[in-house]
Design a protein around this motif. Structure first.
Motif, PDB file in Angstrom:
ATOM      1  N   SER A 119       0.842  -1.196   0.000  1.00 34.03           N
ATOM      2  CA  SER A 119       0.000   0.000   0.000  1.00 34.03           C
ATOM      3  C   SER A 119       0.873   1.240   0.000  1.00 34.03           C
ATOM      4  O   SER A 119       1.785   1.369   0.823  1.00 34.03           O
ATOM      5  CB  SER A 119      -0.892   0.019   1.250  1.00 34.03           C
ATOM      6  N   VAL A 120       0.591   2.155  -0.917  1.00 34.32           N
ATOM      7  CA  VAL A 120       1.302   3.431  -0.995  1.00 34.32           C
ATOM      8  C   VAL A 120       0.393   4.492  -0.399  1.00 34.32           C
ATOM      9  O   VAL A 120      -0.797   4.551  -0.724  1.00 34.32           O
ATOM     10  CB  VAL A 120       1.658   3.766  -2.462  1.00 34.32           C
ATOM     11  N   MET A 121       0.956   5.304   0.468  1.00 33.64           N
ATOM     12  CA  MET A 121       0.168   6.314   1.163  1.00 33.64           C
ATOM     13  C   MET A 121       0.003   7.577   0.320  1.00 33.64           C
ATOM     14  O   MET A 121       0.418   8.665   0.712  1.00 33.64           O
ATOM     15  CB  MET A 121       0.799   6.652   2.522  1.00 33.64           C
ATOM     16  N   GLU A 122      -0.570   7.413  -0.845  1.00 35.04           N
ATOM     17  CA  GLU A 122      -0.910   8.534  -1.724  1.00 35.04           C
ATOM     18  C   GLU A 122      -2.302   8.287  -2.273  1.00 35.04           C
ATOM     19  O   GLU A 122      -2.639   7.150  -2.647  1.00 35.04           O
ATOM     20  CB  GLU A 122       0.080   8.638  -2.896  1.00 35.04           C
ATOM     21  N   GLN A 123      -3.074   9.324  -2.316  1.00 39.85           N
ATOM     22  CA  GLN A 123      -4.433   9.199  -2.811  1.00 39.85           C
ATOM     23  C   GLN A 123      -4.425   8.802  -4.289  1.00 39.85           C
ATOM     24  O   GLN A 123      -3.643   9.319  -5.091  1.00 39.85           O
ATOM     25  CB  GLN A 123      -5.187  10.525  -2.634  1.00 39.85           C
ATOM     26  N   GLY A 124      -5.281   7.858  -4.624  1.00 44.31           N
ATOM     27  CA  GLY A 124      -5.414   7.430  -6.008  1.00 44.31           C
ATOM     28  C   GLY A 124      -4.454   6.351  -6.450  1.00 44.31           C
ATOM     29  O   GLY A 124      -4.556   5.849  -7.567  1.00 44.31           O
ATOM     30  N   VAL A 125      -3.502   5.959  -5.600  1.00 47.12           N
ATOM     31  CA  VAL A 125      -2.558   4.905  -5.958  1.00 47.12           C
ATOM     32  C   VAL A 125      -3.162   3.566  -5.522  1.00 47.12           C
ATOM     33  O   VAL A 125      -3.446   3.368  -4.337  1.00 47.12           O
ATOM     34  CB  VAL A 125      -1.180   5.116  -5.286  1.00 47.12           C
ATOM     35  N   PRO A 126      -3.382   2.657  -6.465  1.00 49.36           N
ATOM     36  CA  PRO A 126      -4.021   1.385  -6.106  1.00 49.36           C
ATOM     37  C   PRO A 126      -3.103   0.484  -5.284  1.00 49.36           C
ATOM     38  O   PRO A 126      -1.877   0.550  -5.393  1.00 49.36           O
ATOM     39  CB  PRO A 126      -4.340   0.742  -7.465  1.00 49.36           C
ATOM     40  N   VAL A 127      -3.726  -0.370  -4.484  1.00 50.83           N
ATOM     41  CA  VAL A 127      -3.003  -1.365  -3.699  1.00 50.83           C
ATOM     42  C   VAL A 127      -2.470  -2.420  -4.658  1.00 50.83           C
ATOM     43  O   VAL A 127      -3.130  -2.786  -5.630  1.00 50.83           O
ATOM     44  CB  VAL A 127      -3.953  -2.005  -2.658  1.00 50.83           C
ATOM     45  N   ARG A 128      -1.256  -2.899  -4.390  1.00 54.88           N
ATOM     46  CA  ARG A 128      -0.639  -3.930  -5.234  1.00 54.88           C
ATOM     47  C   ARG A 128      -0.672  -5.271  -4.494  1.00 54.88           C
ATOM     48  O   ARG A 128      -0.406  -5.327  -3.295  1.00 54.88           O
ATOM     49  CB  ARG A 128       0.811  -3.583  -5.543  1.00 54.88           C
ATOM     50  N   TYR A 129      -0.952  -6.342  -5.247  1.00 51.36           N
ATOM     51  CA  TYR A 129      -0.981  -7.687  -4.691  1.00 51.36           C
ATOM     52  C   TYR A 129       0.056  -8.549  -5.418  1.00 51.36           C
ATOM     53  O   TYR A 129       0.132  -8.536  -6.640  1.00 51.36           O
ATOM     54  CB  TYR A 129      -2.360  -8.321  -4.865  1.00 51.36           C
ATOM     55  N   TYR A 130       0.827  -9.303  -4.643  1.00 51.48           N
ATOM     56  CA  TYR A 130       1.813 -10.225  -5.195  1.00 51.48           C
ATOM     57  C   TYR A 130       1.555 -11.603  -4.588  1.00 51.48           C
ATOM     58  O   TYR A 130       1.430 -11.728  -3.370  1.00 51.48           O
ATOM     59  CB  TYR A 130       3.240  -9.760  -4.863  1.00 51.48           C
ATOM     60  N   GLN A 131       1.455 -12.613  -5.441  1.00 54.32           N
ATOM     61  CA  GLN A 131       1.140 -13.972  -5.007  1.00 54.32           C
ATOM     62  C   GLN A 131       2.405 -14.823  -4.862  1.00 54.32           C
ATOM     63  O   GLN A 131       3.362 -14.644  -5.610  1.00 54.32           O
ATOM     64  CB  GLN A 131       0.243 -14.649  -6.050  1.00 54.32           C
ATOM     65  N   HIS A 132       2.358 -15.754  -3.915  1.00 55.18           N
ATOM     66  CA  HIS A 132       3.448 -16.725  -3.749  1.00 55.18           C
ATOM     67  C   HIS A 132       2.848 -18.083  -3.433  1.00 55.18           C
ATOM     68  O   HIS A 132       2.013 -18.212  -2.544  1.00 55.18           O
ATOM     69  CB  HIS A 132       4.378 -16.301  -2.617  1.00 55.18           C
ATOM     70  N   GLN A 133       3.284 -19.112  -4.169  1.00 56.18           N
ATOM     71  CA  GLN A 133       2.900 -20.497  -3.903  1.00 56.18           C
ATOM     72  C   GLN A 133       4.121 -21.224  -3.360  1.00 56.18           C
ATOM     73  O   GLN A 133       5.181 -21.215  -3.992  1.00 56.18           O
ATOM     74  CB  GLN A 133       2.433 -21.197  -5.183  1.00 56.18           C
ATOM     75  N   HIS A 134       3.964 -21.855  -2.210  1.00 59.46           N
ATOM     76  CA  HIS A 134       5.069 -22.601  -1.605  1.00 59.46           C
ATOM     77  C   HIS A 134       5.393 -23.817  -2.470  1.00 59.46           C
ATOM     78  O   HIS A 134       4.502 -24.522  -2.933  1.00 59.46           O
ATOM     79  CB  HIS A 134       4.706 -23.026  -0.190  1.00 59.46           C
ATOM     80  N   ASP A 135       6.682 -24.062  -2.673  1.00 61.50           N
ATOM     81  CA  ASP A 135       7.125 -25.148  -3.552  1.00 61.50           C
ATOM     82  C   ASP A 135       7.481 -26.430  -2.795  1.00 61.50           C
ATOM     83  O   ASP A 135       8.021 -27.366  -3.375  1.00 61.50           O
ATOM     84  CB  ASP A 135       8.314 -24.696  -4.392  1.00 61.50           C
ATOM     85  N   GLY A 136       7.186 -26.483  -1.505  1.00 57.57           N
ATOM     86  CA  GLY A 136       7.455 -27.683  -0.727  1.00 57.57           C
ATOM     87  C   GLY A 136       8.866 -27.773  -0.177  1.00 57.57           C
ATOM     88  O   GLY A 136       9.197 -28.721   0.528  1.00 57.57           O
ATOM     89  N   GLN A 137       9.711 -26.810  -0.485  1.00 60.74           N
ATOM     90  CA  GLN A 137      11.092 -26.811  -0.002  1.00 60.74           C
ATOM     91  C   GLN A 137      11.159 -26.239   1.421  1.00 60.74           C
ATOM     92  O   GLN A 137      10.346 -25.414   1.804  1.00 60.74           O
ATOM     93  CB  GLN A 137      11.989 -25.989  -0.930  1.00 60.74           C
ATOM     94  N   ALA A 138      12.164 -26.661   2.180  1.00 60.58           N
ATOM     95  CA  ALA A 138      12.336 -26.184   3.555  1.00 60.58           C
ATOM     96  C   ALA A 138      12.755 -24.722   3.600  1.00 60.58           C
ATOM     97  O   ALA A 138      12.438 -24.007   4.552  1.00 60.58           O
ATOM     98  CB  ALA A 138      13.353 -27.045   4.286  1.00 60.58           C
ATOM     99  N   LYS A 139      13.461 -24.264   2.547  1.00 62.03           N
ATOM    100  CA  LYS A 139      13.886 -22.859   2.462  1.00 62.03           C
ATOM    101  C   LYS A 139      13.498 -22.338   1.085  1.00 62.03           C
ATOM    102  O   LYS A 139      13.786 -22.969   0.072  1.00 62.03           O
ATOM    103  CB  LYS A 139      15.389 -22.726   2.671  1.00 62.03           C
ATOM    104  N   THR A 140      12.859 -21.181   1.093  1.00 63.37           N
ATOM    105  CA  THR A 140      12.368 -20.601  -0.150  1.00 63.37           C
ATOM    106  C   THR A 140      12.684 -19.112  -0.171  1.00 63.37           C
ATOM    107  O   THR A 140      12.694 -18.465   0.872  1.00 63.37           O
ATOM    108  CB  THR A 140      10.836 -20.795  -0.248  1.00 63.37           C
ATOM    109  N   VAL A 141      12.934 -18.578  -1.365  1.00 62.48           N
ATOM    110  CA  VAL A 141      13.156 -17.145  -1.540  1.00 62.48           C
ATOM    111  C   VAL A 141      12.043 -16.606  -2.434  1.00 62.48           C
ATOM    112  O   VAL A 141      11.700 -17.220  -3.440  1.00 62.48           O
ATOM    113  CB  VAL A 141      14.533 -16.860  -2.183  1.00 62.48           C
ATOM    114  N   TRP A 142      11.475 -15.480  -2.035  1.00 62.26           N
ATOM    115  CA  TRP A 142      10.406 -14.832  -2.800  1.00 62.26           C
ATOM    116  C   TRP A 142      10.892 -13.442  -3.164  1.00 62.26           C
ATOM    117  O   TRP A 142      11.125 -12.606  -2.290  1.00 62.26           O
ATOM    118  CB  TRP A 142       9.147 -14.774  -1.956  1.00 62.26           C
TER     119      TRP A 142
END
Length: 145
Positions: A119-142
């Motif tokens: 979320s950007v604290m400026e009027q009129g700037v839309p919220v951005r969504y980023y998705q992450h699916q876990h790959d089953g690994q013990a350590k993951t980088v996103w």
């Protein structure tokens, strides 16, 4: 007269027998099937299973277009979908510094779908969504870019 009432009351309680003891039963308990109960020695675990209930997630955020803007990120379980995010249950809520941030999280294995909400604290700037699916690994980088 009082002594008589106390004595009668005491005798009536004693005659009741205290109730509920029922220790004389020798029948097996209900639900006992007589089958052998598995033990820890019977348990077979794959060598690669670390028995961890969490996975480690490193989140690296680099949003250059947010440099100089006041922005915040929330990383949340996304199993209910973006429209139903419970922000009180998010894994992290933090500010981004010059559009950047690095976060190391321990995530429960059942949280295999995550969403980052920027979320950007400026009027009129839309919220951005980023998705992450876990790959089953013990350590993951996103990487969020």
């Amino acid at each position: 007269m009082k002594l008589y009432l106390v004595t009668c009351f005491s005798l009536s309680l004693t005659a009741c027998g205290g109730g509920g003891g029922g220790g004389g039963s020798s029948s097996p308990s209900a639900g006992s099937s007589g089958a052998a109960t598995p033990t820890l020695q019977d348990l077979k675990i794959d060598k690669e299973n670390t028995l961890e209930s969490v996975y480690h997630l490193s989140v690296d955020v680099e949003l250059a277009d947010l440099d100089g803007k006041q922005a915040y990120i929330a990383i949340c379980d996304n199993s209910a979908g973006e429209a139903n995010i419970d922000y009180d249950q998010c894994l992290i809520k933090a500010s981004l510094k010059q559009g950047s941030g690095q976060f190391d999280l321990r995530v429960a294995n059942h949280c295999d779908s995550l969403v980052a909400v920027v979320s950007v604290m400026e009027q009129g700037v839309p919220v951005r969504y980023y998705q992450h699916q876990h790959d089953g690994q013990a350590k993951t980088v996103w990487y969020i870019q």
